[in-house]
Design a protein around this motif. Structure first.
Motif, mmCIF file in Angstrom:
data_model
loop_
_atom_site.group_PDB
_atom_site.id
_atom_site.type_symbol
_atom_site.label_atom_id
_atom_site.label_comp_id
_atom_site.label_asym_id
_atom_site.label_seq_id
_atom_site.Cartn_x
_atom_site.Cartn_y
_atom_site.Cartn_z
ATOM 1 N N UNK A 23 11.339 5.730 10.161
ATOM 2 C CA UNK A 23 10.337 6.674 9.636
ATOM 3 C C UNK A 23 10.186 6.685 8.070
ATOM 4 N N UNK A 24 8.959 6.515 7.561
ATOM 5 C CA UNK A 24 8.725 6.433 6.241
ATOM 6 C C UNK A 24 9.131 5.197 5.393
ATOM 7 N N UNK A 25 9.406 4.135 5.937
ATOM 8 C CA UNK A 25 9.597 2.443 5.602
ATOM 9 C C UNK A 25 8.138 2.251 5.776
ATOM 10 N N UNK A 26 7.992 1.189 4.643
ATOM 11 C CA UNK A 26 6.846 0.446 4.602
ATOM 12 C C UNK A 26 6.812 -0.795 5.275
ATOM 13 N N UNK A 27 6.095 -1.231 6.363
ATOM 14 C CA UNK A 27 6.110 -2.517 7.013
ATOM 15 C C UNK A 27 5.122 -3.379 6.761
ATOM 16 N N UNK A 28 5.320 -4.600 6.309
ATOM 17 C CA UNK A 28 4.153 -5.435 5.887
ATOM 18 C C UNK A 28 4.523 -6.901 6.726
ATOM 19 N N UNK A 29 3.191 -7.228 7.533
ATOM 20 C CA UNK A 29 3.418 -8.509 8.154
ATOM 21 C C UNK A 29 2.419 -9.461 7.380
ATOM 22 N N UNK A 30 3.225 -10.390 6.967
ATOM 23 C CA UNK A 30 2.539 -11.699 6.169
ATOM 24 C C UNK A 30 2.282 -12.771 6.912
ATOM 25 N N UNK A 31 0.852 -13.247 7.176
ATOM 26 C CA UNK A 31 0.328 -14.468 7.719
ATOM 27 C C UNK A 31 0.720 -15.549 6.721
ATOM 28 N N UNK A 32 -0.053 -16.648 7.188
ATOM 29 C CA UNK A 32 0.104 -18.129 6.595
ATOM 30 C C UNK A 32 -0.620 -17.881 5.060
ATOM 31 N N UNK A 33 -1.745 -17.176 5.083
ATOM 32 C CA UNK A 33 -2.858 -17.031 4.010
ATOM 33 C C UNK A 33 -2.029 -16.109 3.254
ATOM 34 N N UNK A 34 -1.267 -15.114 3.274
ATOM 35 C CA UNK A 34 -0.662 -14.408 2.716
ATOM 36 C C UNK A 34 0.567 -15.169 1.880
#
Length: 231
Positions: free
Chosen positions: A31-42
């Protein structure tokens, strides 16, 4: 200091039910962590921003897994944080002591077999020079655009990362290598369970979605994904 950020990457942001389930569990434990999902375009966008000298070569790489191997290193260099594959499961919260290390490469094998560390889970402070040098090494080597599947692991994957680290470890003495039980306890029961240790933070289920599979292997992989995502 390693920031409380989790980076993950996939061809699109439309993940499988199993991947969504694992990520949901990981978020609950952090909890409190940032989650980022990056795709091919990213991935292409951040490559152009962070390493424009490699962006054209990156764009023409045909294998998505090769781009993914490269992109995860770029995210750790450019932003800092943790990288985790979408089939990596957190077992217990990552404690503050881990975040004090400048760069973490968890041990997954042995130095003898040259497959010492794995790129399925790694962590770094922002801007650590190891990543820039590793990326320079990758792009100055063999052609990446049509890299054969059998050469992926030894070039941009775990074996390539391990070989580069072992050849340069004296230059990067601040890299922390957690022992195998901490992040890579052995998978057991033909992929349906794993060894339990009090010090374990997570388990890599090794679904291997990028690999070409025979029909029987694909069926087993499908069943394994379904079952292990609930554990």
């Amino acid at each position: 200091m390693i920031p409380k950020i989790i980076h993950q990457t996939a061809p699109t942001k439309d993940l499988t039910i199993e991947e969504q389930r694992l990520i949901g569990r990981n978020k609950a434990l952090l909890p409190g962590w940032e989650f980022y999902l990056h795709d091919d375009a990213d991935n292409l966008r951040i490559m152009r921003e962070a390493f424009p000298q490699f962006a054209d070569a990156f764009q023409y790489i045909k294998r998505g897994v090769v781009q993914s191997d490269i992109a995860r290193c770029v995210y750790l260099h450019h932003f800092g944080g943790w990288y985790m594959d979408t089939d990596y499961k957190i077992i217990k919260p990552l404690d503050a002591g881990l975040l004090e290390h400048p760069l973490i490469l968890p041990v997954s094998g042995t130095e003898r077999d040259r497959h010492l560390v794995c790129n399925s889970v790694m962590a770094s402070e922002r801007g650590h020079p190891f990543w820039r040098e590793f990326l320079t090494h990758i792009f100055s080597g063999e052609t990446l655009s049509d890299l054969d599947e059998k050469h992926v692991e030894a070039t941009t994957g775990p074996l390539g990362l391990s070989k580069f680290y072992l050849a340069n470890r004296e230059r990067f003495p601040d890299i922390y290598l957690p022992p195998k039980p901490m992040f890579h306890p052995r998978v057991t029961l033909r992929g349906f369970s794993y060894e339990r240790f009090p010090e374990s933070y997570g388990i890599h289920w090794c679904w291997g979605s990028w690999r070409t599979k025979s029909f029987p292997r694909a069926v087993k992989n499908f069943v394994t994904r379904k079952v292990t995502s609930y554990f």
